[in-house]
Scaffold this motif. Sequence first.
Motif, PDB file in Angstrom:
ATOM      1  N   ASP A 166      18.532  -5.969   7.337  1.00  7.75           N
ATOM      2  CA  ASP A 166      17.360  -5.893   7.848  1.00  7.75           C
ATOM      3  C   ASP A 166      17.479  -4.658   9.012  1.00  7.75           C
ATOM      4  OD1 ASP A 166      15.042  -6.083   9.418  1.00  7.75           O
ATOM      5  OD2 ASP A 166      15.042  -8.320   9.440  1.00  7.75           O
ATOM      6  N   LEU A 167      16.997  -3.609   8.723  1.00 13.70           N
ATOM      7  CA  LEU A 167      17.119  -2.482   9.626  1.00 13.70           C
ATOM      8  C   LEU A 167      16.277  -2.657  11.129  1.00 13.70           C
ATOM      9  CD1 LEU A 167      17.205   0.799   7.537  1.00 13.70           C
ATOM     10  CD2 LEU A 167      18.954  -0.792   8.141  1.00 13.70           C
ATOM     11  N   GLU A 168      14.891  -3.239  11.016  1.00 17.64           N
ATOM     12  CA  GLU A 168      14.359  -3.461  12.097  1.00 17.64           C
ATOM     13  C   GLU A 168      15.325  -4.527  13.162  1.00 17.64           C
ATOM     14  OE1 GLU A 168       9.963  -5.447  13.527  1.00 17.64           O
ATOM     15  OE2 GLU A 168      10.598  -5.052  11.380  1.00 17.64           O
ATOM     16  N   LEU A 169      15.947  -5.831  12.432  1.00 18.00           N
ATOM     17  CA  LEU A 169      16.752  -6.578  13.143  1.00 18.00           C
ATOM     18  C   LEU A 169      17.870  -5.732  13.881  1.00 18.00           C
ATOM     19  CD1 LEU A 169      17.468  -9.295  14.155  1.00 18.00           C
ATOM     20  CD2 LEU A 169      18.787  -9.772  12.073  1.00 18.00           C
ATOM     21  N   ILE A 170      18.431  -4.834  13.119  1.00 16.84           N
ATOM     22  CA  ILE A 170      19.437  -4.108  13.876  1.00 16.84           C
ATOM     23  C   ILE A 170      18.991  -3.178  15.145  1.00 16.84           C
ATOM     24  CG2 ILE A 170      20.992  -2.131  13.514  1.00 16.84           C
ATOM     25  CD1 ILE A 170      21.130  -2.806  10.505  1.00 16.84           C
ATOM     26  N   ARG A 171      17.609  -2.577  14.849  1.00 11.77           N
ATOM     27  CA  ARG A 171      17.141  -2.132  15.908  1.00 11.77           C
ATOM     28  C   ARG A 171      17.009  -2.944  17.207  1.00 11.77           C
ATOM     29  NH1 ARG A 171      14.234   0.599  11.900  1.00 11.77           N
ATOM     30  NH2 ARG A 171      14.466   2.734  11.152  1.00 11.77           N
ATOM     31  N   ASP A 172      16.602  -3.953  16.999  1.00 11.98           N
ATOM     32  CA  ASP A 172      16.087  -5.125  17.621  1.00 11.98           C
ATOM     33  C   ASP A 172      17.312  -5.557  18.736  1.00 11.98           C
ATOM     34  OD1 ASP A 172      13.470  -4.691  17.310  1.00 11.98           O
ATOM     35  OD2 ASP A 172      13.340  -6.452  16.237  1.00 11.98           O
ATOM     36  N   VAL A 173      18.335  -5.567  18.221  1.00 10.13           N
ATOM     37  CA  VAL A 173      19.544  -6.107  18.785  1.00 10.13           C
ATOM     38  C   VAL A 173      20.056  -5.284  19.684  1.00 10.13           C
ATOM     39  CG1 VAL A 173      21.892  -7.186  18.563  1.00 10.13           C
ATOM     40  CG2 VAL A 173      19.949  -7.610  17.112  1.00 10.13           C
ATOM     41  N   GLU A 174      20.415  -5.608  21.257  1.00 12.04           N
ATOM     42  CA  GLU A 174      21.083  -4.692  21.978  1.00 12.04           C
ATOM     43  C   GLU A 174      22.547  -4.526  21.649  1.00 12.04           C
ATOM     44  OE1 GLU A 174      20.097  -2.860  24.734  1.00 12.04           O
ATOM     45  OE2 GLU A 174      17.896  -3.519  23.926  1.00 12.04           O
ATOM     46  N   PRO A 175      23.049  -3.318  21.878  1.00 15.30           N
ATOM     47  CA  PRO A 175      24.554  -3.098  21.494  1.00 15.30           C
ATOM     48  C   PRO A 175      25.482  -3.795  22.473  1.00 15.30           C
ATOM     49  CG  PRO A 175      23.342  -1.084  21.597  1.00 15.30           C
ATOM     50  CD  PRO A 175      22.455  -1.958  22.168  1.00 15.30           C
ATOM     51  N   GLY A 176      26.515  -4.349  22.138  1.00 14.92           N
ATOM     52  CA  GLY A 176      27.415  -5.032  22.631  1.00 14.92           C
ATOM     53  C   GLY A 176      28.439  -4.274  23.383  1.00 14.92           C
ATOM     54  N   GLU A 177      29.488  -4.501  23.803  1.00 15.01           N
ATOM     55  CA  GLU A 177      30.654  -3.937  24.673  1.00 15.01           C
ATOM     56  C   GLU A 177      31.138  -3.035  23.670  1.00 15.01           C
ATOM     57  OE1 GLU A 177      34.923  -4.800  26.726  1.00 15.01           O
ATOM     58  OE2 GLU A 177      33.380  -6.660  26.171  1.00 15.01           O
ATOM     59  N   GLU A 178      31.501  -1.831  24.219  1.00 16.41           N
ATOM     60  CA  GLU A 178      32.247  -0.683  23.364  1.00 16.41           C
ATOM     61  C   GLU A 178      33.488  -1.049  22.990  1.00 16.41           C
ATOM     62  OE1 GLU A 178      32.298   2.954  24.958  1.00 16.41           O
ATOM     63  OE2 GLU A 178      30.052   3.205  24.783  1.00 16.41           O
ATOM     64  N   VAL A 179      33.926  -1.222  21.302  1.00 16.22           N
ATOM     65  CA  VAL A 179      35.213  -1.424  20.990  1.00 16.22           C
ATOM     66  C   VAL A 179      35.378  -0.253  20.030  1.00 16.22           C
ATOM     67  CG1 VAL A 179      34.291  -2.710  19.303  1.00 16.22           C
ATOM     68  CG2 VAL A 179      36.717  -2.944  19.973  1.00 16.22           C
ATOM     69  N   ASP A 180      36.818   0.028  20.087  1.00 19.99           N
ATOM     70  CA  ASP A 180      37.034   1.340  18.955  1.00 19.99           C
ATOM     71  C   ASP A 180      37.155   0.755  17.278  1.00 19.99           C
ATOM     72  OD1 ASP A 180      37.777   3.146  21.107  1.00 19.99           O
ATOM     73  OD2 ASP A 180      39.596   1.904  21.349  1.00 19.99           O
ATOM     74  N   VAL A 181      37.737  -0.207  17.265  1.00 22.34           N
ATOM     75  CA  VAL A 181      37.899  -0.729  15.692  1.00 22.34           C
ATOM     76  C   VAL A 181      37.477  -1.841  15.495  1.00 22.34           C
ATOM     77  CG1 VAL A 181      39.301  -1.151  13.875  1.00 22.34           C
ATOM     78  CG2 VAL A 181      39.902   0.808  15.204  1.00 22.34           C
ATOM     79  N   ILE A 182      36.729  -2.340  14.474  1.00 21.66           N
ATOM     80  CA  ILE A 182      36.293  -3.621  14.240  1.00 21.66           C
ATOM     81  C   ILE A 182      36.468  -4.039  12.810  1.00 21.66           C
ATOM     82  CG2 ILE A 182      33.795  -3.150  13.613  1.00 21.66           C
ATOM     83  CD1 ILE A 182      32.982  -5.751  15.226  1.00 21.66           C
ATOM     84  N   TYR A 183      36.939  -5.381  12.521  1.00 24.53           N
ATOM     85  CA  TYR A 183      36.823  -5.889  11.127  1.00 24.53           C
ATOM     86  C   TYR A 183      36.174  -7.317  11.233  1.00 24.53           C
ATOM     87  CZ  TYR A 183      39.467  -8.158   7.203  1.00 24.53           C
ATOM     88  OH  TYR A 183      39.870  -8.930   6.253  1.00 24.53           O
ATOM     89  N   ALA A 184      35.542  -7.431  10.091  1.00 25.00           N
ATOM     90  CA  ALA A 184      34.839  -8.876  10.123  1.00 25.00           C
ATOM     91  C   ALA A 184      35.060  -9.564   8.633  1.00 25.00           C
ATOM     92  CB  ALA A 184      33.274  -8.492  10.688  1.00 25.00           C
ATOM     93  N   ARG A 185      35.187 -10.506   8.428  1.00 24.63           N
ATOM     94  CA  ARG A 185      35.473 -11.256   7.184  1.00 24.63           C
ATOM     95  C   ARG A 185      36.035 -12.633   7.452  1.00 24.63           C
ATOM     96  NH1 ARG A 185      38.543 -12.719   3.035  1.00 24.63           N
ATOM     97  NH2 ARG A 185      37.872 -12.261   0.825  1.00 24.63           N
ATOM     98  N   ARG A 186      36.058 -13.661   6.598  1.00 22.23           N
ATOM     99  CA  ARG A 186      36.444 -14.810   6.610  1.00 22.23           C
ATOM    100  C   ARG A 186      38.116 -14.570   6.520  1.00 22.23           C
ATOM    101  NH1 ARG A 186      36.901 -20.160   5.891  1.00 22.23           N
ATOM    102  NH2 ARG A 186      38.357 -21.082   3.980  1.00 22.23           N
ATOM    103  N   LEU A 187      38.556 -15.238   7.266  1.00 19.04           N
ATOM    104  CA  LEU A 187      40.027 -14.974   7.353  1.00 19.04           C
ATOM    105  C   LEU A 187      40.951 -15.857   6.543  1.00 19.04           C
ATOM    106  CD1 LEU A 187      40.585 -14.576  11.301  1.00 19.04           C
ATOM    107  CD2 LEU A 187      40.032 -12.713   9.343  1.00 19.04           C
ATOM    108  N   ASP A 188      40.820 -15.599   5.091  1.00 22.18           N
ATOM    109  CA  ASP A 188      41.546 -16.546   4.031  1.00 22.18           C
ATOM    110  C   ASP A 188      42.601 -15.686   3.576  1.00 22.18           C
ATOM    111  OD1 ASP A 188      40.286 -14.660   2.365  1.00 22.18           O
ATOM    112  OD2 ASP A 188      38.858 -16.217   1.985  1.00 22.18           O
ATOM    113  N   ASP A 189      43.190 -16.044   2.338  1.00 22.36           N
ATOM    114  CA  ASP A 189      44.406 -15.257   1.909  1.00 22.36           C
ATOM    115  C   ASP A 189      43.918 -13.929   1.011  1.00 22.36           C
ATOM    116  OD1 ASP A 189      42.997 -16.430  -0.457  1.00 22.36           O
ATOM    117  OD2 ASP A 189      44.859 -17.409  -1.077  1.00 22.36           O
ATOM    118  N   GLY A 190      42.522 -13.793   1.178  1.00 16.95           N
ATOM    119  CA  GLY A 190      42.157 -12.305   0.438  1.00 16.95           C
ATOM    120  C   GLY A 190      41.827 -11.395   1.473  1.00 16.95           C
ATOM    121  N   ALA A 191      41.910 -11.619   2.727  1.00 17.74           N
ATOM    122  CA  ALA A 191      41.250 -11.107   3.926  1.00 17.74           C
ATOM    123  C   ALA A 191      42.078  -9.708   3.971  1.00 17.74           C
ATOM    124  CB  ALA A 191      41.372 -11.854   5.137  1.00 17.74           C
TER     125      ALA A 191
END
Length: 353
Positions: A166-191
């Motif tokens: 949802d691109l409109e939702l992305i535009r509506d959310v205020e940016p968070g704190e600056e960070v250099d690198v991000i990873y996002a996923r369930r942390l299981d044995d395939g992560a």
Amino acid sequence: MHVAFVSFETVHHRDTETNQQFRTVLEILSERGHDVHCYCAGFWAGDGSTLEQDGITYHAVSTGLDARSSFYLRLPFVLAAANPDVIHAAAQPPGQILAARWGATLARAPLLVEWYGDGGIDDTRWTRLATGRPDRIVTPSELVGTWVRELGADGDIVETISNPIDLELIRDVEPGEEVDVIYARRLDDGANLESLLLALAELRDRDWSATVVGDGPERETYERLTRDLRIEDRVTFLGNLTLEDRIAVYRGAHIFVQTAEHCVFPTEMLWALAAGCVGIVEYHANSSAHELVEGWNRGFRTTSEAELGEAILAAGDLERREFDDRFADYDRSSVAERYLELYRALLEDRGIL
């Protein structure tokens, strides 16, 4: 358009990636005003055979998940009585595709099958039979399309339609704190988060910060690894976040790194890229993530921790962004239109439109 969706099991029975994606397809078509019905095993209390929820009408073809045979036997006649324009079935279990094919024949409606492939695709006799029944097969990526063709599906009927965001939702959310690198996923044995942590450890003499979004059984192992690598003061584990909170993190981040070994479609990565992140993918044979960054000047594909570290350094030289309109074709409205175009083509093939 009257669309009959078929899924013996729904997200209301079991919250899996496959079931979530199937519900999303129902939602994006309902949002555009179409008449959306889902024929499934009952999951609600009471004696009623139907349930209206969020613009979708659910029909209990069987009383629950224990009545699979009853579901298969009743489904063709239920679909014929419904007289839909199109029948759109989930691929699992494969027996429901065979039953849906009979229903489509009786209803004189085209059959489209959503073959998501999360957890892999079992090479069984029933699965191979099922590949020959639909008029079209939709997969989330070229990777899954290849798996389906290897099971015997006609390549001419396999289409790729990616998961929507949802691109409109992305535009509506205020940016968070600056960070250099991000990873996002369930942390299981395939992560496979260790690939990123090892690459970052090799860059410990550089100035960087990293954030990990997600939780799971391997979180403690990964947190211990950051301590062993002496980078625990630069890696923050946030755990599970709401979608809006994840978007805020992505809009504040510079680089999103995808290292998971199995991924039929990298939805979280897509959210992050549309939120302005540079994308780095560690290539794996059972992951389609590289498909999102191929031919893109803000995307990198790597095959080792050394290459991953080099890509992080190179990506760091690219400008920070908080939104990228390159991904407009992945918006919910655009993806819904892709499905509708496919439905119309199927109806035109039958001389109905």
